[in-house]
Each structure stands twice: as structure tokens, then as C-alpha cells.
Design an enzyme around this catalytic site. Structure first.
Site, mmCIF file in Angstrom:
data_model
loop_
_atom_site.group_PDB
_atom_site.id
_atom_site.type_symbol
_atom_site.label_atom_id
_atom_site.label_comp_id
_atom_site.label_asym_id
_atom_site.label_seq_id
_atom_site.Cartn_x
_atom_site.Cartn_y
_atom_site.Cartn_z
ATOM 1 N N ASN A 12 40.630 -26.904 -3.969
ATOM 2 C CA ASN A 12 41.521 -26.425 -5.042
ATOM 3 C C ASN A 12 41.026 -26.851 -6.429
ATOM 4 O O ASN A 12 39.834 -27.030 -6.641
ATOM 5 C CB ASN A 12 42.955 -26.895 -4.807
ATOM 6 C CG ASN A 12 43.469 -26.452 -3.453
ATOM 7 O OD1 ASN A 12 43.133 -25.369 -3.001
ATOM 8 N ND2 ASN A 12 44.254 -27.278 -2.810
ATOM 9 N N ASP A 15 41.250 -31.854 -8.473
ATOM 10 C CA ASP A 15 40.295 -32.937 -8.724
ATOM 11 C C ASP A 15 39.670 -32.771 -10.110
ATOM 12 O O ASP A 15 39.700 -33.680 -10.934
ATOM 13 C CB ASP A 15 39.204 -32.947 -7.637
ATOM 14 C CG ASP A 15 39.795 -32.975 -6.247
ATOM 15 O OD1 ASP A 15 40.350 -34.013 -5.872
ATOM 16 O OD2 ASP A 15 39.741 -31.942 -5.540
ATOM 17 N N TYR A 187 51.661 -24.005 -2.528
ATOM 18 C CA TYR A 187 50.853 -23.660 -1.353
ATOM 19 C C TYR A 187 51.639 -22.653 -0.508
ATOM 20 O O TYR A 187 52.748 -22.251 -0.880
ATOM 21 C CB TYR A 187 50.513 -24.936 -0.567
ATOM 22 C CG TYR A 187 49.858 -26.015 -1.415
ATOM 23 C CD1 TYR A 187 48.587 -25.815 -1.950
ATOM 24 C CD2 TYR A 187 50.520 -27.203 -1.716
ATOM 25 C CE1 TYR A 187 47.979 -26.787 -2.746
ATOM 26 C CE2 TYR A 187 49.923 -28.177 -2.513
ATOM 27 C CZ TYR A 187 48.650 -27.965 -3.026
ATOM 28 O OH TYR A 187 48.073 -28.920 -3.815
ATOM 29 N N GLN A 245 43.235 -24.387 -18.719
ATOM 30 C CA GLN A 245 44.229 -25.439 -18.494
ATOM 31 C C GLN A 245 45.173 -25.627 -19.690
ATOM 32 O O GLN A 245 46.379 -25.838 -19.511
ATOM 33 C CB GLN A 245 43.524 -26.749 -18.179
ATOM 34 C CG GLN A 245 44.426 -27.806 -17.603
ATOM 35 C CD GLN A 245 43.688 -29.116 -17.409
ATOM 36 O OE1 GLN A 245 43.104 -29.672 -18.334
ATOM 37 N NE2 GLN A 245 43.722 -29.631 -16.193
ATOM 38 N N ARG A 261 52.555 -27.892 -7.522
ATOM 39 C CA ARG A 261 52.005 -28.440 -6.285
ATOM 40 C C ARG A 261 51.245 -29.758 -6.436
ATOM 41 O O ARG A 261 51.821 -30.815 -6.284
ATOM 42 C CB ARG A 261 51.144 -27.376 -5.627
ATOM 43 C CG ARG A 261 49.976 -26.884 -6.484
ATOM 44 C CD ARG A 261 49.265 -25.721 -5.831
ATOM 45 N NE ARG A 261 47.846 -25.690 -6.176
ATOM 46 C CZ ARG A 261 47.043 -24.688 -5.890
ATOM 47 N NH1 ARG A 261 47.498 -23.624 -5.256
ATOM 48 N NH2 ARG A 261 45.763 -24.732 -6.204
ATOM 49 N N GLY A 262 49.930 -29.764 -6.740
ATOM 50 C CA GLY A 262 49.140 -31.000 -6.741
ATOM 51 C C GLY A 262 49.569 -31.950 -7.853
ATOM 52 O O GLY A 262 50.501 -31.673 -8.609
ATOM 53 N N GLU A 263 48.843 -33.072 -7.955
ATOM 54 C CA GLU A 263 49.314 -34.090 -8.906
ATOM 55 C C GLU A 263 49.200 -33.649 -10.357
ATOM 56 O O GLU A 263 49.985 -34.062 -11.202
ATOM 57 C CB GLU A 263 48.611 -35.421 -8.674
ATOM 58 C CG GLU A 263 47.168 -35.507 -9.106
ATOM 59 C CD GLU A 263 46.639 -36.941 -8.947
ATOM 60 O OE1 GLU A 263 46.539 -37.384 -7.800
ATOM 61 O OE2 GLU A 263 46.330 -37.591 -9.953
ATOM 62 N N ASP A 264 48.232 -32.789 -10.654
ATOM 63 C CA ASP A 264 48.090 -32.437 -12.062
ATOM 64 C C ASP A 264 49.215 -31.514 -12.530
ATOM 65 O O ASP A 264 49.810 -31.740 -13.586
ATOM 66 C CB ASP A 264 46.726 -31.792 -12.336
ATOM 67 C CG ASP A 264 46.445 -31.791 -13.825
ATOM 68 O OD1 ASP A 264 46.540 -32.875 -14.435
ATOM 69 O OD2 ASP A 264 46.191 -30.724 -14.389
ATOM 70 N N SER A 265 49.533 -30.496 -11.736
ATOM 71 C CA SER A 265 50.587 -29.586 -12.206
ATOM 72 C C SER A 265 51.967 -30.246 -12.172
ATOM 73 O O SER A 265 52.781 -30.033 -13.074
ATOM 74 C CB SER A 265 50.582 -28.272 -11.422
ATOM 75 O OG SER A 265 50.571 -28.473 -10.051
HETATM 76 O O1 TRH Z 1 44.923 -27.228 -7.253
HETATM 77 P P1 TRH Z 1 45.719 -28.308 -6.618
HETATM 78 O O2 TRH Z 1 46.334 -28.008 -5.349
HETATM 79 O O3 TRH Z 1 44.766 -29.522 -6.469
HETATM 80 C C1 TRH Z 1 44.740 -30.640 -5.673
HETATM 81 C C2 TRH Z 1 43.512 -30.731 -4.876
HETATM 82 O O4 TRH Z 1 43.753 -30.072 -3.679
HETATM 83 C C3 TRH Z 1 43.130 -32.146 -4.642
HETATM 84 O O5 TRH Z 1 42.147 -32.276 -3.651
HETATM 85 C C4 TRH Z 1 44.326 -32.986 -4.347
HETATM 86 O O6 TRH Z 1 43.925 -34.267 -4.412
HETATM 87 C C5 TRH Z 1 45.371 -32.775 -5.386
HETATM 88 O O7 TRH Z 1 45.744 -31.423 -5.453
HETATM 89 C C6 TRH Z 1 46.592 -33.598 -5.168
HETATM 90 O O8 TRH Z 1 46.897 -28.752 -7.620
HETATM 91 P P2 TRH Z 1 46.991 -29.450 -9.043
HETATM 92 O O9 TRH Z 1 46.694 -30.904 -8.953
HETATM 93 O O10 TRH Z 1 48.277 -29.110 -9.563
HETATM 94 O O11 TRH Z 1 45.859 -28.802 -9.916
HETATM 95 C C7 TRH Z 1 45.860 -27.507 -10.391
HETATM 96 C C8 TRH Z 1 45.003 -27.433 -11.627
HETATM 97 O O12 TRH Z 1 44.712 -26.083 -11.919
HETATM 98 C C9 TRH Z 1 45.683 -28.019 -12.851
HETATM 99 O O13 TRH Z 1 44.779 -28.813 -13.592
HETATM 100 C C10 TRH Z 1 46.053 -26.799 -13.671
HETATM 101 C C11 TRH Z 1 44.961 -25.840 -13.282
HETATM 102 N N1 TRH Z 1 45.279 -24.430 -13.523
HETATM 103 C C12 TRH Z 1 44.778 -23.827 -14.658
HETATM 104 O O14 TRH Z 1 44.108 -24.481 -15.460
HETATM 105 N N2 TRH Z 1 45.074 -22.529 -14.878
HETATM 106 C C13 TRH Z 1 45.845 -21.787 -14.051
HETATM 107 O O15 TRH Z 1 46.096 -20.583 -14.332
HETATM 108 C C14 TRH Z 1 46.386 -22.419 -12.891
HETATM 109 C C15 TRH Z 1 47.290 -21.640 -11.983
HETATM 110 C C16 TRH Z 1 46.070 -23.743 -12.648
#
Ligand code: TRH
Length: 375
Positions: A12, A15, A187, A245, A261-265
Site C-alpha cells: 500500500n 510506509d 480496505y 498527499q 485505514r492505515g496509520e497515516d490517514s
Molecule cells: O495505504 P495504507 O493502507 O498503508 C499502510 C501500509 O499497508 C503499511 O504497510 C502499514 O504499515 C500501514 O498501512 C499501517 O494506509 P495509510 O497509512 O493511511 O496510507 C495511505 C497514504 O496514501 C497516506 O499517506 C495518504 C496517501 N494518499 C494520497 O496521498 N493520495 C490519495 O489520493 C490517497 C487515497 C491516499
């Protein structure tokens, strides 16, 4: 200061998303940042200047530059920066460690968790070969952790302005600004459909923001999206390609409800002080459920027992693999009824998270404390 960030993409976007967000904040604090990553295609999706075919490039962001290397086992003449950040124990190459000086500060940036045990491990050194020390750094939700990873410039912008901006960016009619907005980036699970149905029963004219993602694909592939469109003809289902982002952040800040979902969002969603549902990234042995409970324990302190009960039930049930859709529906219904009170709790929670400062600030402070320089 020169700072190197090493990042391997496990899957995804999270990271590289976490690393890029941290890099931006460090760059905007006038530090010189180099990112070394193994999956530039993924990086390019969230930062469009990245050219995945180049092994080295310099990119610009808001007038600052970032150096970018494709991960390789040798980089000629490259000397490590003052601080080297190894994201999520990604094992940085030996040649690089060989070039560390006695001034290099080596950080192991860990995954975010709300669990109390991280406070005991945060900032601890772990002894490595050749007597080197690698320091654990844990993002988290309390002042005894590294805080939340956020960009001070994009958060807390005025919601109305954000909404107009997002309308322009996504090609939405400005007249839709007054409606209820629901952003979905999670997800695969049948629970998404149930949640949407419930929200639409309360707000039939909702604008649903559906980025290119696993959840949007799932809704389409299962036929749920067309069913929902038939069932709720007054709603707007807006699909769009992934955005950078910094634009993603603005979209999160413009809504009334975020399913993320993941830690960043989830971190960005929480910081906007808008009600959220967290579809947490699944881990072995259900470790993710402990993390979820720990976050809810902390968040729910900012509301009454009754509202806490509603929040917990909705979010925990959403994350269960096999949930009774009737029970889910009843829980989400309660969530929507309590919406205004949940907004208050989300705002208080956001204020609290802000007060702990962001990951970049806490990391720099740690560096300066270690090296006894003034912050
Ligand atoms: O994408 P994620 O599910 O990421 C993860 C990874 O799977 C990783 O291995 C795991 O450790 C972690 O989750 C917990 O979800 P997350 O963390 O929310 O990250 C999504 C990123 O995508 C976030 O930085 C925002 C970015 N993004 C954009 O920049 N533009 C977009 O249009 C979208 C939909 C997302």
C-alpha cells in the site's frame, strides 16, 4: 542538518506516506532531507514529481528540495547525514552503516500505537554491531511518545475554504458544498456498504468521495456501488484518481465523516477534529485489535460514557470480519444520532493531539538533546 530517511514499501501507501510526511515537515524546518526508497512507483502516486525510473533525482516541494535515491546496495561517495532514520526496521544497507561517524544519530522509526507499553520503549537505545546504538522512536498519542506525524501547514485550515478548494480540485459543483460529505478510503469489507446505507438514511443527499483505492474497487466489483446508486438516487458518488498527499489532507479536512485505514490517514483524520471510523490495517494474531482498543480507550476519555459506548461499538464492529449487518446498522444509526456529540469529542481529541506536538518536532528535540545542542 542533513537527514536520511530509509523506507521499504511493504504494501500500500502508508510506509512511504509516513516517511514523505515526516520528510516534508523536516524540510520545511530548513533541514536537508534525502529519502532512499525501494518503490518509487508507489511514491510517485502520492508525490507526482517523482520519476520512478531515475536512480537519483532532486525534487521540489513548496520551494524546498528533497534528494531521492532508489534503494541500492551501494551508493558511491554518499556519506550518511547527521541523523539517519530507518523506517519500520527496514534494515539499512551495510555499506551505509560502515560510513557512520561517531556523530551519526541512528533512529529506528516504529509504527504508531496507542498501547501504553510503547512509552517504556520510546527513545531506548538498542546496541548494534561495532558498538553502535540505534534509538527506538515511537509515534503515539501521549506526551511520553513521539507524537503524531503531521504537517503543521496543511492542518487546521478553514473547513469552508477547504471545501471550495476541493470542489475546484475534484471538479465538483460548488453548490454541493452545503451537503453532508463522507470520505471513504479503507480496505475490503461488506461493512462499508452497511455504513454507507446508514449515513445515507440520515443524509440522502450526501456527497461520497471515493478515491481510486481498494475500497472503491471493492464497492464496484461486488456490485454494491450500483446498488447504492439505485437505492439513493439523491446522493452523489464521486470517484476520482489518487491525488498528491497534500491534496489528500485537504480532502480529509473538508468532510463531515472520514472512513480511513492505515496509520497515516487515520492520524490526519483525527487531527482535523472530524468524526472518523478507523478500518485498521490487519496484523497477525489480531494484534491490530489491541491497537484499536488502546486508541479507543484514549479517545473515549474525551466524551461521556454513553457516547463512548456508541463510538466503540461502531468502530469495533466495523473491524470485525463477520459482523451481523443488522447489529452494525443499529450501531451506525446510533453513531449518526450522536453525531454532534461525537464532533465535540473529535475536536477535543484533536486539541489534545496537537498539544503533544508533531513527530518531526519531537524527533528534532530528541536529536538536539542527545547531541546537547540547543533546540
Ligand atoms: O495505504 P495504507 O493502507 O498503508 C499502510 C501500509 O499497508 C503499511 O504497510 C502499514 O504499515 C500501514 O498501512 C499501517 O494506509 P495509510 O497509512 O493511511 O496510507 C495511505 C497514504 O496514501 C497516506 O499517506 C495518504 C496517501 N494518499 C494520497 O496521498 N493520495 C490519495 O489520493 C490517497 C487515497 C491516499
Amino acid at each position: 542538518m542533513n537527514i536520511d530517511i530509509f523506507c521499504r514499501v511493504i504494501d500500500n501507501y502508508g510506509d512511504i506516506g509516513v516517511c514523505w510526511r515526516l520528510a516534508k515537515e523536516l524540510m520545511l524546518s530548513e533541514h536537508s532531507v534525502t529519502i532512499i526508497s525501494d518503490h518509487l512507483e508507489v511514491f510517485a502516486k502520492i508525490f507526482h514529481e517523482v520519476n520512478p525510473s531515475k536512480s537519483f533525482q532532486i525534487c521540489c516541494f513548496k520551494g524546498k528540495t528533497v534528494r531521492l535515491y532508489k534503494w541500492q546496495e551501494q551508493i558511491e561517495n554518499y556519506m550518511p547525514g547527521d541523523m539517519v532514520i530507518e523506517a519500520f526496521a527496514c534494515n539499512i544497507p551495510e555499506f551505509f552503516i560502515d560510513r557512520f561517524t561517531d556523530k551519526t544519530i541512528w533512529i529506528n522509526l516504529e509504527y504508531l500505537s496507542a498501547e501504553d507499553w510503547i512509552e517504556g520503549c520510546h527513545k531506548l537505545p538498542s546496541l548494534q554491531n561495532r558498538g553502535l546504538k540505534k534509538f527506538f522512536f515511537f509515534p503515539g498519542f501521549t506526551s511520553k511518545t513521539g507524537g503524531i506525524n503531521f504537517n503543521s501547514s496543511t492542518l487546521r485550515l478553514d473547513k469552508k475554504e477547504l471545501r471550495s478548494h476541493v470542489c475546484r480540485q475534484l471538479g465538483l459543483n460548488l453548490a454541493l458544498s452545503d451537503r453532508f460529505w463522507f470520505f471513504i478510503f479503507c480496505y475490503e469489507t461488506p461493512n462499508i456498504k452497511t455504513l454507507i446505507q446508514c449515513v445515507l438514511k440520515h443524509h440522502p443527499e450526501t456527497v461520497l468521495l471515493l478515491p481510486e483505492s481498494r475500497s472503491t474497487e471493492y464497492l464496484k466489483n461486488t456490485g454494491s456501488l450500483s446498488e447504492l446508486k439505485n437505492e439513493f438516487p439523491d446522493a452523489v458518488f464521486h470517484e476520482y484518481p489518487m491525488v498528491e498527499q497534500s491534496e489528500f489532507d485537504k480532502i480529509l479536512g473538508s468532510t463531515d465523516l472520514n472512513l480511513v485505514r492505515g496509520e497515516d490517514s487515520i492520524c490526519q483524520a483525527m487531527l482535523y477534529g472530524i468524526p472518523f471510523i478507523w478500518h485498521i490495517y490487519e496484523q497477525d494474531n489480531n494484534a491490530h485489535l489491541d491497537k484499536l482498543e488502546a486508541m479507543l480507550d484514549k479517545f473515549c476519555k474525551f466524551t461521556t460514557d454513553e457516547t463512548a459506548y456508541v463510538i466503540r461499538n461502531s468502530i469495533i464492529k466495523f473491524n470485525e470480519k463477520i459482523s451481523s449487518q443488522d447489529i452494525l446498522c443499529a450501531n451506525f444509526n446510533e453513531f449518526m444520532l450522536e453525531y454532534d456529540t461525537i464532533c465535540e469529542a473529535a475536536e477535543k481529541w484533536s486539541d489534545y493531539l496537537y498539544a503533544n506536538k508533531n513527530l518531526s518536532t519531537n524527533l528534532l528535540k530528541f536529536y538536539y538533546d542527545l547531541t546537547e545542542r540547543k533546540f
